[in-house]
Design an enzyme around this catalytic site. Structure first.
Site, PDB file in Angstrom:
ATOM      1  N   ASP A   1       0.858  -1.191   0.000  1.00  0.00           N
ATOM      2  CA  ASP A   1       0.000   0.000   0.000  1.00  0.00           C
ATOM      3  C   ASP A   1       0.893   1.239   0.000  1.00  0.00           C
ATOM      4  O   ASP A   1       1.353   1.693   1.048  1.00  0.00           O
ATOM      5  CB  ASP A   1      -0.916   0.006   1.223  1.00  0.00           C
ATOM      6  CG  ASP A   1      -1.919   1.166   1.193  1.00  0.00           C
ATOM      7  OD1 ASP A   1      -1.721   2.117   0.402  1.00  0.00           O
ATOM      8  OD2 ASP A   1      -2.882   1.124   1.975  1.00  0.00           O
TER       9      ASP A   1
ATOM     10  N   HIS B   1       0.621   8.039   3.724  1.00  0.00           N
ATOM     11  CA  HIS B   1       1.275   7.376   4.847  1.00  0.00           C
ATOM     12  C   HIS B   1       2.787   7.605   4.882  1.00  0.00           C
ATOM     13  O   HIS B   1       3.472   7.026   5.736  1.00  0.00           O
ATOM     14  CB  HIS B   1       0.978   5.876   4.799  1.00  0.00           C
ATOM     15  CG  HIS B   1      -0.482   5.563   4.716  1.00  0.00           C
ATOM     16  ND1 HIS B   1      -1.356   5.843   5.741  1.00  0.00           N
ATOM     17  CD2 HIS B   1      -1.238   5.030   3.716  1.00  0.00           C
ATOM     18  CE1 HIS B   1      -2.581   5.479   5.384  1.00  0.00           C
ATOM     19  NE2 HIS B   1      -2.538   4.987   4.166  1.00  0.00           N
TER      20      HIS B   1
ATOM     21  N   ILE C   1      -0.293   9.518   8.430  1.00  0.00           N
ATOM     22  CA  ILE C   1      -1.021   8.652   9.356  1.00  0.00           C
ATOM     23  C   ILE C   1      -0.682   7.186   9.083  1.00  0.00           C
ATOM     24  O   ILE C   1      -0.167   6.834   8.022  1.00  0.00           O
ATOM     25  CB  ILE C   1      -2.542   8.870   9.254  1.00  0.00           C
ATOM     26  CG1 ILE C   1      -3.060   8.489   7.846  1.00  0.00           C
ATOM     27  CG2 ILE C   1      -2.913  10.295   9.613  1.00  0.00           C
ATOM     28  CD1 ILE C   1      -4.574   8.519   7.722  1.00  0.00           C
TER      29      ILE C   1
ATOM     30  N   GLY D   1      -4.843   2.038   8.048  1.00  0.00           N
ATOM     31  CA  GLY D   1      -5.882   1.416   8.871  1.00  0.00           C
ATOM     32  C   GLY D   1      -5.636  -0.065   9.075  1.00  0.00           C
ATOM     33  O   GLY D   1      -5.844  -0.606  10.176  1.00  0.00           O
TER      34      GLY D   1
END
Length: 286
Positions: A189, A194, A209, A212
């Site tokens: 990902d 990120h 961040i 998830g």
């Protein structure tokens, strides 16, 4: 502008093929914080080649089709997409090497109304290329904030597990690494949200961040450690709802409740007292 629900249901999501290696399994485990005690024999089984096992939550990243929702033919406003919920079910022990094939389809669309967005429900079945055996099944709910008013189509169980109203039976705190997102993105990902501070600021975050699914993996580590004695064969399925982002370096506290038929859980960031995972549910193998 609303999407064409029937067109999206019929969209042919590309088949994904992954040549899984032992290095992939170790990298995934390190990315969700396993190995913080490098002398623990329980943790070494996921990060060391001798007797290597795959973390149950690694099912989430196997034979992933990539960010297909960005393709213009879907009609989706990909910039307004959020990951809402995730579930994995394991049908046989996850392999640590071999070729896997992922078959993904749109299972249902729930229209929340014009201006309110829509939920798109996906199913991915991961099989072994050589045997054809089903390894795991993934369910994902994608929140399409810019695509309401399209009409609902298909059927899906939208029931959410309620967290018990009492003190948890188990609590586990795990602190994420400051570079956790940079490690976890190597699982495939590569969303710059990120990694790139400028991209993060452009969408309202003061810094990148955590993914998830990495937060999900940290909670999975907490459950494996606290309730399963690090035995990955204990876990059959796990589902969760994403409620808020985590910043790398924060401590994730996972609260767990023993319930008939399984385990309820939620996770919160200790430093901000913010719930980041809700409606968590684990089903164990007998």
């Amino acid at each position: 502008m609303p999407i064409n629900a029937e067109q999206l249901m019929a969209f042919a999501i590309p088949e994904a093929k992954q040549t899984l290696t032992r290095k992939d399994c170790m990298l995934y485990a390190l990315g969700v914080g396993v190995g913080d005690d490098p002398t623990s024999e329980d943790q070494l089984r996921f990060v060391y080649e001798s007797g290597l096992r795959a973390m149950p939550s690694m099912a989430n990243v196997l034979a992933h089709p990539g960010f297909w929702m960005k393709v213009a033919e879907t009609g989706l406003d990909w910039r307004q997409i959020l990951h809402g919920e995730q579930k994995f079910t394991i049908h046989k022990p996850l392999p640590v090497e071999g070729t896997l094939v992922g078959h993904t389809r749109v299972k249902a669309i729930f229209d929340r109304g014009e201006g309110r967005g829509a939920y798109v429900y996906l199913e991915r079945r991961v099989t072994e290329e050589d045997s054809g055996d089903l390894v795991c099944t993934l369910g994902q709910t994608t929140v399409c904030r810019g695509d309401g008013g399209c009409g609902s189509i298909g059927e899906v169980d939208r029931t959410r597990r309620a967290i018990p109203v009492r003190d948890p039976d188990h609590v586990c705190d795990l602190t994420t690494l400051p570079q956790a997102a940079l490690l976890y993105r190597l699982n495939g990902d590569y969303n710059p949200l990120h990694a790139d501070p400028e991209v993060a600021r452009s969408v309202g975050f003061h810094r990148p961040i955590l993914h998830g699914l990495c937060t999900f993996g940290v909670a999975g580590h907490a459950i494996l450690k606290t309730c399963c004695d690090y035995d990955p064969d204990r876990i059959r399925s796990t589902s969760v709802r994403f409620t808020a982002p985590v910043f790398p370096g924060e401590t994730i506290r996972t609260e767990m409740w023993n319930v008939d038929g399984g385990l309820s859980f939620r996770s919160r960031v200790v430093e901000r007292d913010a719930v980041v995972l809700g409606s968590g549910w684990v089903e164990f193998n007998d």
